[in-house]
Design a protein around this motif. Structure first.
Motif, PDB file in Angstrom:
ATOM      1  N   LEU A 115     -46.486 -78.058  -5.578  1.00  0.00           N
ATOM      2  CA  LEU A 115     -45.396 -77.095  -5.516  1.00  0.00           C
ATOM      3  C   LEU A 115     -44.598 -77.256  -4.224  1.00  0.00           C
ATOM      4  O   LEU A 115     -43.367 -77.139  -4.220  1.00  0.00           O
ATOM      5  CB  LEU A 115     -45.950 -75.673  -5.632  1.00  0.00           C
ATOM      6  N   PHE A 116     -45.317 -77.566  -3.141  1.00  0.00           N
ATOM      7  CA  PHE A 116     -44.630 -77.752  -1.865  1.00  0.00           C
ATOM      8  C   PHE A 116     -43.676 -78.949  -1.931  1.00  0.00           C
ATOM      9  O   PHE A 116     -42.574 -78.902  -1.382  1.00  0.00           O
ATOM     10  CB  PHE A 116     -45.651 -77.955  -0.741  1.00  0.00           C
ATOM     11  N   VAL A 117     -44.107 -80.018  -2.583  1.00  0.00           N
ATOM     12  CA  VAL A 117     -43.257 -81.202  -2.733  1.00  0.00           C
ATOM     13  C   VAL A 117     -41.994 -80.838  -3.503  1.00  0.00           C
ATOM     14  O   VAL A 117     -40.884 -81.262  -3.146  1.00  0.00           O
ATOM     15  CB  VAL A 117     -44.025 -82.339  -3.442  1.00  0.00           C
ATOM     16  N   LYS A 118     -42.125 -80.038  -4.550  1.00  0.00           N
ATOM     17  CA  LYS A 118     -40.967 -79.616  -5.342  1.00  0.00           C
ATOM     18  C   LYS A 118     -40.028 -78.749  -4.518  1.00  0.00           C
ATOM     19  O   LYS A 118     -38.804 -78.884  -4.575  1.00  0.00           O
ATOM     20  CB  LYS A 118     -41.425 -78.850  -6.582  1.00  0.00           C
ATOM     21  N   TYR A 169     -32.654 -73.796  -7.533  1.00  0.00           N
ATOM     22  CA  TYR A 169     -32.504 -72.443  -6.972  1.00  0.00           C
ATOM     23  C   TYR A 169     -33.720 -71.589  -7.268  1.00  0.00           C
ATOM     24  O   TYR A 169     -34.181 -70.820  -6.414  1.00  0.00           O
ATOM     25  CB  TYR A 169     -31.241 -71.785  -7.533  1.00  0.00           C
ATOM     26  N   ASP A 170     -34.250 -71.724  -8.491  1.00  0.00           N
ATOM     27  CA  ASP A 170     -35.438 -70.943  -8.855  1.00  0.00           C
ATOM     28  C   ASP A 170     -36.639 -71.335  -8.006  1.00  0.00           C
ATOM     29  O   ASP A 170     -37.473 -70.485  -7.649  1.00  0.00           O
ATOM     30  CB  ASP A 170     -35.767 -71.141 -10.342  1.00  0.00           C
ATOM     31  N   LEU A 171     -36.762 -72.621  -7.675  1.00  0.00           N
ATOM     32  CA  LEU A 171     -37.888 -73.072  -6.849  1.00  0.00           C
ATOM     33  C   LEU A 171     -37.877 -72.416  -5.479  1.00  0.00           C
ATOM     34  O   LEU A 171     -38.931 -72.097  -4.916  1.00  0.00           O
ATOM     35  CB  LEU A 171     -37.849 -74.600  -6.698  1.00  0.00           C
ATOM     36  N   LEU A 172     -36.679 -72.205  -4.944  1.00  0.00           N
ATOM     37  CA  LEU A 172     -36.568 -71.569  -3.629  1.00  0.00           C
ATOM     38  C   LEU A 172     -36.467 -70.051  -3.730  1.00  0.00           C
ATOM     39  O   LEU A 172     -36.471 -69.355  -2.707  1.00  0.00           O
ATOM     40  CB  LEU A 172     -35.344 -72.112  -2.890  1.00  0.00           C
ATOM     41  N   GLY A 173     -36.332 -69.542  -4.955  1.00  0.00           N
ATOM     42  CA  GLY A 173     -36.249 -68.099  -5.145  1.00  0.00           C
ATOM     43  C   GLY A 173     -34.948 -67.502  -4.664  1.00  0.00           C
ATOM     44  O   GLY A 173     -34.936 -66.368  -4.156  1.00  0.00           O
ATOM     45  N   VAL A 174     -33.849 -68.252  -4.801  1.00  0.00           N
ATOM     46  CA  VAL A 174     -32.533 -67.765  -4.394  1.00  0.00           C
ATOM     47  C   VAL A 174     -31.577 -67.899  -5.569  1.00  0.00           C
ATOM     48  O   VAL A 174     -31.840 -68.606  -6.537  1.00  0.00           O
ATOM     49  CB  VAL A 174     -31.984 -68.547  -3.176  1.00  0.00           C
ATOM     50  N   THR A 175     -30.455 -67.222  -5.461  1.00  0.00           N
ATOM     51  CA  THR A 175     -29.431 -67.323  -6.500  1.00  0.00           C
ATOM     52  C   THR A 175     -28.488 -68.474  -6.193  1.00  0.00           C
ATOM     53  O   THR A 175     -28.473 -68.998  -5.074  1.00  0.00           O
ATOM     54  CB  THR A 175     -28.633 -66.018  -6.601  1.00  0.00           C
ATOM     55  N   ASP A 199     -55.207 -75.425  -1.710  1.00  0.00           N
ATOM     56  CA  ASP A 199     -55.151 -75.558  -3.171  1.00  0.00           C
ATOM     57  C   ASP A 199     -54.350 -76.815  -3.557  1.00  0.00           C
ATOM     58  O   ASP A 199     -53.216 -76.980  -3.115  1.00  0.00           O
ATOM     59  CB  ASP A 199     -54.499 -74.309  -3.764  1.00  0.00           C
ATOM     60  N   PRO A 200     -54.935 -77.710  -4.393  1.00  0.00           N
ATOM     61  CA  PRO A 200     -54.216 -78.934  -4.798  1.00  0.00           C
ATOM     62  C   PRO A 200     -52.878 -78.645  -5.491  1.00  0.00           C
ATOM     63  O   PRO A 200     -51.923 -79.410  -5.350  1.00  0.00           O
ATOM     64  CB  PRO A 200     -55.190 -79.627  -5.748  1.00  0.00           C
ATOM     65  N   GLU A 201     -52.809 -77.556  -6.228  1.00  0.00           N
ATOM     66  CA  GLU A 201     -51.571 -77.216  -6.926  1.00  0.00           C
ATOM     67  C   GLU A 201     -50.462 -76.831  -5.950  1.00  0.00           C
ATOM     68  O   GLU A 201     -49.287 -77.034  -6.231  1.00  0.00           O
ATOM     69  CB  GLU A 201     -51.822 -76.076  -7.910  1.00  0.00           C
ATOM     70  N   SER A 202     -50.876 -76.247  -4.813  1.00  0.00           N
ATOM     71  CA  SER A 202     -49.878 -75.839  -3.822  1.00  0.00           C
ATOM     72  C   SER A 202     -49.185 -77.057  -3.211  1.00  0.00           C
ATOM     73  O   SER A 202     -48.012 -76.994  -2.841  1.00  0.00           O
ATOM     74  CB  SER A 202     -50.531 -74.997  -2.725  1.00  0.00           C
ATOM     75  N   ARG A 203     -49.929 -78.156  -3.113  1.00  0.00           N
ATOM     76  CA  ARG A 203     -49.329 -79.385  -2.567  1.00  0.00           C
ATOM     77  C   ARG A 203     -48.203 -79.875  -3.479  1.00  0.00           C
ATOM     78  O   ARG A 203     -47.125 -80.237  -3.014  1.00  0.00           O
ATOM     79  CB  ARG A 203     -50.403 -80.459  -2.423  1.00  0.00           C
TER      80      ARG A 203
END
Length: 296
Positions: free
Chosen positions: A70-73, A32-38, A64-68
């Motif tokens: 994060l996107f997978v997560k 839920y935190d990854l998507l920013g929802v409750t 940005d390599p880090e964004s990739r």
């Protein structure tokens, strides 16, 4: 003191396993935190949050390599939360972190169990078993044929067949020589070798074919049983020749192939004795024992 230590050890063990629950879903993060929802967010809110974050962190939009990573997560979290079943499992895992093994089993069943169609597994298993069955039967058959072809009786049959094809014309020089291999192969194809216990493999005898024809076989069996009860139990008709043969064969416990090869006069005698009647069978067995003793 010992119970306290035991519970303390269990608590430490569970505490060490708690991160594992999140790991099998969203690693060390909260989905839920990854998507920013409750946790109370509905499906529409989860979908909107995912599309918003995907536009921001998608590799095509953000180099940005880090964004990739994060996107997978984020994509993984969305896959878990968009499906009601997996979301319910994840919520249960959060609420009951102590049920580590149960939660892990539900997760792997949800993600890997449904991907394999049980029907496909069954068909694949039947095909593999049938392939082994056919290979085994073919190996036994070829080995048996090879052994038979080495016997003098088989060679004599080949020579007799050669004489028959040539019209009986032969000479001593020709007779003394071995049959040409090509001629022998042609003649052997004309001989039908029936070897008990090592018959030529047939597709109709394979497990997969039996399984496919199982509904038809069961229907035929039920119909046959029903007609048998109607004719011979209810209507009290006399047994037909085929049915009397079946009863005799079953009473004597003779294999079907052996029954087929019996002399017709012997069949008539056995069927006429009505061996499916217990008293007749007992009398027949007594007669056989006396005959065996006489021969000794």
């Amino acid at each position: 003191m010992e119970p306290v230590l035991r519970w303390l050890a269990i608590f430490i063990l569970l505490s060490s396993l708690l991160p594992y629950i999140h790991a099998i879903y969203c690693e060390e993060d909260d989905c839920y935190d990854l998507l920013g929802v409750t946790q109370s967010a509905n499906a529409s809110e989860i979908k909107k949050a995912y599309y918003k974050l995907s536009l921001k962190y998608h590799p095509d939009k953000n180099p940005d390599p880090e964004s990739r990573k994060l996107f997978v997560k984020i994509a993984n979290a969305y896959e878990i939360l968009k499906d009601e079943a997996t979301r319910e499992q994840y919520d249960y895992a959060i609420a009951h972190p102590e049920e580590v093994f149960y939660n892990a089993a539900r997760y792997y069943h949800a993600y890997y169990g449904h991907k394999t169609d049980p029907r496909a597994v069954l068909v694949g298993l039947l095909l593999i078993l049938s392939a082994f069955q056919y290979l085994n039967q073919w190996t036994r058959y070829t080995q048996a044929i090879s052994m038979v072809k080495r016997t003098p009786a088989y060679k004599n049959r080949l020579r007799a067949l050669e004489l028959e094809r040539s019209g009986g014309i032969t000479n001593k020089k020709k007779a003394s020589k071995h049959i040409n291999k090509k001629v022998e192969e042609e003649l052997s194809n004309e001989l039908e070798l029936q070897i008990q216990g090592a018959e030529k493999p047939c597709l109709w005898n394979l497990i997969v074919v039996w399984f496919i024809l199982l509904p038809y076989t069961l229907g035929k069996l039920i119909f046959w049983k029903g007609s048998w009860i109607w004719r011979y139990t209810i209507y009290k008709s006399a047994y037909s020749w085929e049915d009397a043969c079946y009863l005799t064969q079953r009473s004597l416990r003779v294999p079907q192939e052996a029954w087929r090869t019996l002399d017709e006069s012997k069949k008539n005698d056995l069927v006429g004795r009505r061996l499916w009647v217990k008293s007749n069978m007992e009398a027949y067995l007594t007669e056989l024992r006396k005959e065996v003793k006489r021969r000794r």
